[in-house]
Design an enzyme around this catalytic site. Structure first.
Site, mmCIF file in Angstrom:
data_model
loop_
_atom_site.group_PDB
_atom_site.id
_atom_site.type_symbol
_atom_site.label_atom_id
_atom_site.label_comp_id
_atom_site.label_asym_id
_atom_site.label_seq_id
_atom_site.Cartn_x
_atom_site.Cartn_y
_atom_site.Cartn_z
ATOM 1 N N GLY A 194 10.488 63.399 34.508
ATOM 2 C CA GLY A 194 10.221 64.774 34.916
ATOM 3 C C GLY A 194 9.005 64.832 35.824
ATOM 4 C CE LYS A 200 35.695 68.437 41.544
ATOM 5 N NZ LYS A 200 36.526 69.654 41.678
ATOM 6 C CB CYS A 242 9.733 58.240 34.234
ATOM 7 S SG CYS A 242 8.561 58.509 35.571
ATOM 8 C CE1 TYR A 243 5.607 64.979 30.985
ATOM 9 C CE2 TYR A 243 7.681 65.295 29.799
ATOM 10 C CZ TYR A 243 6.367 65.666 30.046
ATOM 11 O OH TYR A 243 5.813 66.722 29.366
ATOM 12 C CG ASP A 295 37.374 71.382 39.147
ATOM 13 O OD1 ASP A 295 37.603 70.153 39.122
ATOM 14 O OD2 ASP A 295 36.500 71.907 39.851
ATOM 15 C CD GLU A 336 17.391 57.281 35.702
ATOM 16 O OE1 GLU A 336 16.687 58.283 35.901
ATOM 17 O OE2 GLU A 336 16.982 56.274 35.086
ATOM 18 C CG HIS A 371 13.548 56.982 37.355
ATOM 19 N ND1 HIS A 371 13.900 58.043 36.554
ATOM 20 C CD2 HIS A 371 12.341 57.287 37.879
ATOM 21 C CE1 HIS A 371 12.944 58.961 36.589
ATOM 22 N NE2 HIS A 371 11.985 58.527 37.387
#
Length: 536
Positions: free
Chosen positions: A60, A391, A91-92, A241, A184, A182
């Protein structure tokens, strides 16, 4: 979606505002694990009710020293330790763990942003780098100004950056772990392997989440919610969708589903004819077409603010569905009380705080007409079977439901339609007709070049400006249009598609030669972030 079948292995992400938070959710789902993202300031009850096996504290933009910086609830540490929940701070999130468990976080003397090399300095079975060797190095993506200067009791440093800063920490006995970088993002090439090892080898979660389970569970939810004699309306837009949502509900309740396709005057070139033919010939869904062009354009006249457009469109859709429900009541002798929508997880994320509420440190990006744009006094109750799916997951579900592949591969089209692609007043002049023609040329050119399936979404935008040009040896003062094409996995992030110059040249020439009133074509080459995919 009910979580009964998956929550024994649920990986719960507490969101503290990082732009990468929902990427963590996607990465974990790719490992066949169910992950869910809720507010980092959710109550302890909201967290415990989900019964997670693993909790990830996201990054964050805040400092743990800032007043009112977000934090997990009181009693969180006691809860996870009592219930054997594994916790990973990113991280945060790492800094929260350090600060709240008795360590010390200070403003770093050497701030670290961007790519940075780290080295494994501690490895044991049950640790973050148990599959690595001491001294192993890897490149990761850092983004922090504060740094850990003192660890809580019982914690060890598992990796350090090339500058000597703490890059990873762990306390295997208490099941607390932390990464200062990070894992990810693609800028951390070995990050996914670290997450995979942590979840499967350290935490022992089982990869047992399959789209077939989602289908089975959703049918149970729908039949449990909708009574055996209740009738349901479905807002069918022609997009992937709503079509998958309709097919799913139709499988659950059969002919008691009544689909409505609304022509709101904001559709693409021949969209109404093409979509209705597909519904009837390929999907065999019961669909009623309602022409509400005049109703929508009358309400939108003079409106230029994007948020106001979306809310007007959301309100008018609901008015039409309420009217349709009244007509069905006259016909059937029983009033429908449910409305099916193809709302996706990104719609919810961008329109409002993630599930869990109470989030005060994030901003609404835009109100999707079917989420933030819905009126508070709507009479129909919502059925949203895709609300927690991305999606690509919806497309996977559609394949299981035998929705035609050609339909599943259609590019996303926004519910507000061309209203968010005509910047300014959509009723002014012939903006909608110009845009339809330009968009048709662009999309057909992409298909003819064999590029359609390589692109997540492509469309044209009508700009509220004119430029000077020369056409037919005469000066013109005509409209400018923009072309936008992006690649993406889930719509949360996107990169612009790099067309060959020859292709763009041909499309621009065809547009200027074929569409009266256009003398300039530009291309949008910004990614998301910082921009969104749609212009409004």
């Amino acid at each position: 979606m009910e979580l009964q079948k998956v929550k024994s292995n649920l990986v719960l992400i507490l969101d503290y505002g990082s732009q990468y938070t929902h990427l963590i959710t996607r990465r974990i789902r790719k490992l066949s694990l169910f992950s869910l993202c809720i507010s980092g300031t959710s109550s302890l009850k909201a967290i415990s009710d989900l019964n997670p096996r693993v909790i990830i504290l996201s990054g964050g933009p805040h400092s743990v020293h800032s007043e009112n910086s977000p934090c997990f609830p009181d009693g969180f540490v006691e809860y996870v330790e009592k219930n054997g929940v594994f916790v990973l701070g990113i991280c945060y999130g790492l800094q929260l763990i350090v600060q709240k468990l008795g360590g010390d976080v200070r403003v770093g003397e050497k701030q670290e942003y961007g790519r940075m090399e780290i080295e494994v300095v501690e490895r044991e079975n049950g640790g973050l780098f148990g599959n690595r060797c001491l001294g192993d190095k890897q490149v990761v993506w850092m983004s922090h100004g504060d740094e850990t200067v003192k660890l809580p009791e019982g914690f060890r440093v598992a990796a350090r950056s090339q500058q000597g800063s703490v890059a990873a920490i762990e306390n295997r006995d208490r099941r607390f772990f932390g990464l200062q970088y990070h894992p990810e993002v693609t800028h951390s090439p070995e990050g996914m392997e670290t997450l995979r090892y942590f979840l499967f080898d350290v935490c022992g979660v089982v990869a047992d989440w399959k789209m077939e389970d989602v289908l089975e569970e959703e049918i149970k939810v729908i039949t449990g919610m909708v009574g055996p004699e209740d009738h349901v309306i479905c807002a069918l837009s022609g997009g992937v969708d709503s079509t998958v949502a309709a097919t799913l509900v139709h499988k659950a309740i059969g002919e008691r589903l009544h689909c409505v396709f609304v022509d709101n005057g904001l559709l693409r070139y021949k969209e109404r004819e093409r979509v209705m033919e597909t519904f009837q010939s390929d999907l065999h869904l019961p669909v009623t077409c309602v022409d509400a062009t005049e109703q929508f354009l009358t309400e939108l006249k003079g409106v230029v603010d994007p948020e106001k457009k979306r809310k007007i469109i959301g309100r008018e859709f609901i008015n039409i569905f309420d009217s349709f429900a009244h007509k069905l009541e006259t016909k059937l002798g029983k009033k429908p009380i449910y409305l099916v929508q193809g709302t996706l997880y990104p719609d919810v994320i961008e329109s409002c705080p993630p599930p869990g509420s109470g989030r005060t440190h994030s901003h609404t990006i835009k109100s999707h007409h079917n989420v933030g744009g819905l009126p508070k006094d709507m009479k129909l109750k919502l059925v949203e079977p895709l609300k927690l799916l991305f999606k690509d997951e919806v497309r996977d579900l559609g394949r299981i439901l035998n929705v035609p592949e050609a339909f599943l591969k259609r590019h996303p089209f926004p519910g507000p339609g061309l209203a968010v692609r005509v910047l300014g007043d959509v009723t002014e002049g012939n903006a909608l007709e110009i845009l339809r023609q330009v968009d048709e040329i662009f999309i057909q050119s992409i298909k003819e070049a064999g590029l359609y399936d390589s692109i997540w979404q492509a469309f044209a935008v009508f700009l509220p400006i004119r430029s000077v040009g020369v056409q037919g040896d005469q000066r013109t003062h005509s409209h400018v249009v923009a072309l936008r094409a992006v690649t993406s996995q889930d719509g949360m992030t996107a990169d612009w598609y790099n067309f060959e110059h020859k292709f763009l040249d041909g499309v621009a020439r065809k547009i200027c030669n074929s569409v009266r009133g256009v003398n300039r074509v530009v291309q949008d080459i910004t990614s998301k972030p910082p921009s969104t995919i749609e212009w409004e």
